[in-house]
Design a protein around this motif. Structure first.
Motif, mmCIF file in Angstrom:
data_model
loop_
_atom_site.group_PDB
_atom_site.id
_atom_site.type_symbol
_atom_site.label_atom_id
_atom_site.label_comp_id
_atom_site.label_asym_id
_atom_site.label_seq_id
_atom_site.Cartn_x
_atom_site.Cartn_y
_atom_site.Cartn_z
ATOM 1 N N VAL A 83 0.703 -1.207 0.081
ATOM 2 C CA VAL A 83 -0.064 -0.052 0.136
ATOM 3 C C VAL A 83 0.723 1.206 -0.154
ATOM 4 N N ASN B 148 0.141 5.293 0.411
ATOM 5 C CA ASN B 148 -0.886 6.577 0.414
ATOM 6 C C ASN B 148 -2.400 5.883 0.558
ATOM 7 N N ASP B 149 -2.372 4.717 1.167
ATOM 8 C CA ASP B 149 -3.602 3.963 1.379
ATOM 9 C C ASP B 149 -4.279 3.362 0.162
ATOM 10 N N THR B 150 -3.540 3.359 -0.934
ATOM 11 C CA THR B 150 -3.885 2.747 -2.194
ATOM 12 C C THR B 150 -3.267 1.494 -2.485
ATOM 13 N N LYS C 154 -9.877 3.101 -1.444
ATOM 14 C CA LYS C 154 -8.562 2.974 -0.333
ATOM 15 C C LYS C 154 -8.890 1.365 0.009
ATOM 16 N N TYR C 155 -7.599 1.182 0.516
ATOM 17 C CA TYR C 155 -7.389 -0.373 1.012
ATOM 18 C C TYR C 155 -8.032 -0.513 2.257
#
Length: 305
Positions: free
Chosen positions: A221, A223-225, A289-290
């Motif tokens: 991951v 930046n939460d992506t 987002k994850y």
């Protein structure tokens, strides 16, 4: 023999069947289903099927009806009487009482010319040539035909009502069936740990993350992506290729474009995705987002598989 009898029922679907469906559909009351002996047992199953598919129904035993249970029947109710012969003593006593109350009465019988058939407003013919019993005595083929006719009624009513899988879930909240209809990916993912590493995470820290979170996988991951995925299989394949992995980072061994599923998707959709791609986990996204991981073991635990 029973299979052939079911096939023959198609010839008995006529105006009386259509009128029965329309009358029940337009009725403001319930469906009261009655019978005696094996027919009573079939009646209870038809009642259960109707109740679970949007048509309120109540079972009334024919013998009990003439000893007080007639009070079950309200003004707008529709009564279905099930009897192979249509001439049993209990039916002969019960039918006039129902007629006096002016409730619409439907007969499910193998003998349209019987007392029941002659008195009913509509007749659903379940005639069978012979019971599967070698002595042609035990109700076997005849009760199967009654059951199938009841299913046909329930399904027609279900379709008229536009009864959907969401409606079905309201009546079946328990067990694996209910879970398939209401359990979401979010329910599973939120119960799991959320393994995650960054693209520059070392192999040692990746192994620790996968081991601690106990899902056999971690998302990569940034930046939460989600940018990748690493499974314990990826680690094994790396170790087969090299003895020195001290300089490796997550970005060097991660799989790109991992399979994902939306946080609000149904759990059964996750099952179908895993089966389609031959994998045991999916990364979960929420608004891009994850959001976690759903694993094959979660689906097995909940009875989805």
């Amino acid at each position: 023999m029973e299979s052939q009898a079911i096939s023959n029922l198609a010839h008995f679907i006529n105006d009386d069947f259509a009128n029965t469906v329309e009358h029940i559909y337009n009725s403001k009351g319930r469906v009261i289903i009655t019978g005696i002996g094996k027919s009573a047992i079939i009646a209870t199953k038809i009642v259960a099927t109707m109740n679970s598919t949007g048509t309120p129904a109540i079972f009334m035993h024919a013998a009990d009806a003439i000893h007080g249970d007639l009070g079950l029947i309200l003004e707008d109710d529709v009564v279905i009487c099930i009897s192979k012969s249509g001439n049993t003593p209990e039916i002969k006593v019960l039918v006039p009482l129902i007629k006096n109350a002016k409730n619409k009465m439907i007969a499910i019988t193998g003998n349209p010319d019987s007392f029941l058939g002659q008195q009913a407003d509509y007749v659903l013919n379940t005639f069978v040539e012979k019971e599967a019993c070698p002595n042609n005595l035990a109700p076997t083929t005849s009760t199967t035909a009654q059951l199938v006719m009841g299913d046909a009624l329930a399904v027609c009513l279900l379709e008229l009502r536009g009864f959907s899988s969401k409606d079905f879930a309201k009546y079946h909240p328990g067990g694996a069936l209910g879970k398939k209809l209401y359990l979401r990916v979010s329910d599973l993912a939120d119960a799991n740990q959320k393994p995650a590493v960054k693209p520059d995470t070392t192999i040692k820290d990746i192994i620790i993350e996968i081991s601690e979170k106990m899902l056999g996988v971690t998302a990569v991951v940034e930046n939460d992506t989600i940018v990748g995925i690493i499974t314990d299989g990826d680690l094994r394949r790396m170790l087969k290729k090299t003895d020195n992995f001290s300089g490796f980072r997550a970005k060097d061994i991660m799989g790109l474009n991992p399979k994902r599923i939306d946080y609000d998707a149904m759990a059964v959709d996750a099952k179908e995705d895993m089966e389609a791609h031959g994998i045991s986990q999916l990364l979960v996204e929420r608004n891009g987002k994850y959001a976690g991981i759903v694993h094959l073991h979660d689906l097995i635990k909940e009875g989805i598989i």
